[in-house]
Design a protein around this motif. Structure first.
Motif, PDB file in Angstrom:
ATOM      1  N   ASP A   1    -221.461   2.606 -12.704  1.00 24.86           N
ATOM      2  CA  ASP A   1    -220.810   1.963 -13.839  1.00 24.86           C
ATOM      3  C   ASP A   1    -221.188   2.667 -15.142  1.00 24.86           C
ATOM      4  OD1 ASP A   1    -219.148  -0.167 -14.890  1.00 24.86           O
ATOM      5  OD2 ASP A   1    -220.990  -1.055 -15.680  1.00 24.86           O
TER       6      ASP A   1
ATOM      7  N   VAL B   1    -224.423   0.887  -7.765  1.00 25.30           N
ATOM      8  CA  VAL B   1    -223.227   0.396  -8.443  1.00 25.30           C
ATOM      9  C   VAL B   1    -223.476   0.336  -9.953  1.00 25.30           C
ATOM     10  CG1 VAL B   1    -221.743  -1.626  -8.772  1.00 25.30           C
ATOM     11  CG2 VAL B   1    -222.306  -0.849  -6.458  1.00 25.30           C
TER      12      VAL B   1
ATOM     13  N   GLN C   1    -219.730  -4.060  -5.693  1.00 27.41           N
ATOM     14  CA  GLN C   1    -218.943  -3.410  -6.756  1.00 27.41           C
ATOM     15  C   GLN C   1    -217.986  -4.412  -7.407  1.00 27.41           C
ATOM     16  OE1 GLN C   1    -216.108  -0.326  -5.523  1.00 27.41           O
ATOM     17  NE2 GLN C   1    -217.257   1.125  -6.779  1.00 27.41           N
ATOM     18  N   GLU C   2    -217.306  -5.196  -6.583  1.00 27.04           N
ATOM     19  CA  GLU C   2    -216.343  -6.177  -7.077  1.00 27.04           C
ATOM     20  C   GLU C   2    -217.043  -7.290  -7.847  1.00 27.04           C
ATOM     21  OE1 GLU C   2    -212.816  -7.769  -8.024  1.00 27.04           O
ATOM     22  OE2 GLU C   2    -213.118  -5.858  -6.977  1.00 27.04           O
ATOM     23  N   LEU C   3    -218.182  -7.749  -7.365  1.00 28.16           N
ATOM     24  CA  LEU C   3    -218.930  -8.807  -8.052  1.00 28.16           C
ATOM     25  C   LEU C   3    -219.394  -8.340  -9.422  1.00 28.16           C
ATOM     26  CD1 LEU C   3    -221.084 -10.246  -5.114  1.00 28.16           C
ATOM     27  CD2 LEU C   3    -219.213 -11.394  -6.314  1.00 28.16           C
ATOM     28  N   ARG C   4    -219.784  -7.087  -9.538  1.00 28.33           N
ATOM     29  CA  ARG C   4    -220.218  -6.548 -10.831  1.00 28.33           C
ATOM     30  C   ARG C   4    -219.046  -6.500 -11.810  1.00 28.33           C
ATOM     31  NH1 ARG C   4    -224.334  -4.118 -13.287  1.00 28.33           N
ATOM     32  NH2 ARG C   4    -223.831  -2.641 -14.957  1.00 28.33           N
ATOM     33  N   LYS C   5    -217.875  -6.121 -11.322  1.00 30.19           N
ATOM     34  CA  LYS C   5    -216.680  -6.056 -12.182  1.00 30.19           C
ATOM     35  C   LYS C   5    -216.332  -7.450 -12.709  1.00 30.19           C
ATOM     36  CE  LYS C   5    -214.529  -2.010 -10.032  1.00 30.19           C
ATOM     37  NZ  LYS C   5    -213.384  -1.529  -9.205  1.00 30.19           N
ATOM     38  N   ARG C   6    -216.483  -8.464 -11.860  1.00 32.10           N
ATOM     39  CA  ARG C   6    -216.146  -9.831 -12.270  1.00 32.10           C
ATOM     40  C   ARG C   6    -217.071 -10.340 -13.368  1.00 32.10           C
ATOM     41  NH1 ARG C   6    -215.182 -12.848  -6.426  1.00 32.10           N
ATOM     42  NH2 ARG C   6    -213.425 -11.547  -5.720  1.00 32.10           N
TER      43      ARG C   6
ATOM     44  N   HIS D   1    -218.661  -2.352  -1.455  1.00 30.84           N
ATOM     45  CA  HIS D   1    -217.461  -2.702  -2.225  1.00 30.84           C
ATOM     46  C   HIS D   1    -217.512  -4.154  -2.709  1.00 30.84           C
ATOM     47  CE1 HIS D   1    -215.385   1.067  -1.785  1.00 30.84           C
ATOM     48  NE2 HIS D   1    -215.548   1.042  -0.467  1.00 30.84           N
ATOM     49  N   THR D   2    -218.162  -5.026  -1.950  1.00 28.65           N
ATOM     50  CA  THR D   2    -218.342  -6.409  -2.388  1.00 28.65           C
ATOM     51  C   THR D   2    -219.237  -6.467  -3.621  1.00 28.65           C
ATOM     52  OG1 THR D   2    -218.071  -7.272  -0.137  1.00 28.65           O
ATOM     53  CG2 THR D   2    -219.191  -8.696  -1.728  1.00 28.65           C
TER      54      THR D   2
ATOM     55  N   LYS E   1    -218.353  -2.144   3.355  1.00 23.70           N
ATOM     56  CA  LYS E   1    -217.819  -3.416   2.865  1.00 23.70           C
ATOM     57  C   LYS E   1    -218.813  -4.097   1.941  1.00 23.70           C
ATOM     58  CE  LYS E   1    -215.748  -7.771   4.399  1.00 23.70           C
ATOM     59  NZ  LYS E   1    -215.344  -8.600   5.570  1.00 23.70           N
TER      60      LYS E   1
ATOM     61  N   ARG F   1    -217.987   7.710  -9.253  1.00 26.13           N
ATOM     62  CA  ARG F   1    -218.621   7.402  -7.979  1.00 26.13           C
ATOM     63  C   ARG F   1    -219.757   8.396  -7.702  1.00 26.13           C
ATOM     64  NH1 ARG F   1    -215.756   4.606  -3.910  1.00 26.13           N
ATOM     65  NH2 ARG F   1    -217.532   5.118  -2.572  1.00 26.13           N
TER      66      ARG F   1
END
Length: 202
Positions: A160, A156, A195-200, A192-193, A189, A165
């Protein structure tokens, strides 16, 4: 003496994690300092002392990660000639993308034999055998979980930096099925979790 040397063979239980627990040329003994299983705390300590631990199921993605780390290393320009740098960047641009271009070819051709091959532990393996395998690989499984989560985090991070991807969705179709025995849920899953935590955090 012959029994202790395992008939000049090796003991398969927790095969990988044994090598993380002892500093010995032949770590695959039945007992380690009087123990049957490797010490998970020592295995964990050794893991974090290593720069990278490979995962066979993710060979292609791991090669992308290695190439990206080399390409972005501060000393990369000084230590590599232009031809080698171009080769690495060409590989990243053609092989480390989703989806891959149809005319690209991998640097290593892998042929899988059908004999004795199964997609998952649940394919034709009796429960009593699966239970035995689980008992004999308990520490290896814990090590694999640590390595897998860390690897997905690095993927991830690389995606970034590249702005695209590298871990393709079709790869998860295989991983979700093959690695369900780990108890981590669907690997897709988990990815993607992360991935989402890194975006936050950005």
């Amino acid at each position: 003496e012959t029994t202790r040397n395992h008939f000049n063979c090796y003991h398969p239980a927790n095969y990988i994690s044994r090598a993380f627990d002892v500093n010995d040329r032949n770590p695959h003994n039945v007992q380690i300092n009087g123990r049957f299983e490797p010490d998970i705390s020592m295995v964990n300590k050794t893991y974090w002392e290593l720069d990278m631990v490979g995962i066979a199921e993710l060979f292609d993605e791991q090669k992308c990660l290695i190439y990206h780390r080399v390409a972005t290393h501060p000393n990369a320009t000084e230590e590599m000639n232009a031809e080698k740098r171009n080769e690495i960047h060409r590989y990243l641009d053609t092989q480390c993308v989703c989806p891959k271009e149809s005319n690209t070819t991998a640097s290593v051709h892998v042929t899988h034999h059908e004999e004795g091959h199964r997609k998952s532990m649940r394919d034709g393996v009796p429960k009593r055998i699966r239970n035995k395998i689980q008992a004999l690989t308990r520490v290896d499984v814990e090590l694999y979980k640590i390595a897998l989560v860390e690897f997905l985090q690095e993927i991830v991070w690389m995606e970034d930096q590249l702005g695209r991807r590298v871990m393709c969705e079709n790869k998860f179709e295989t991983l979700d099925y093959e690695l369900e025995y780990l108890g981590l849920g669907k690997i897709s899953k988990l990815y993607h979790t992360i991935q989402e935590l890194r975006k936050r955090k950005q």
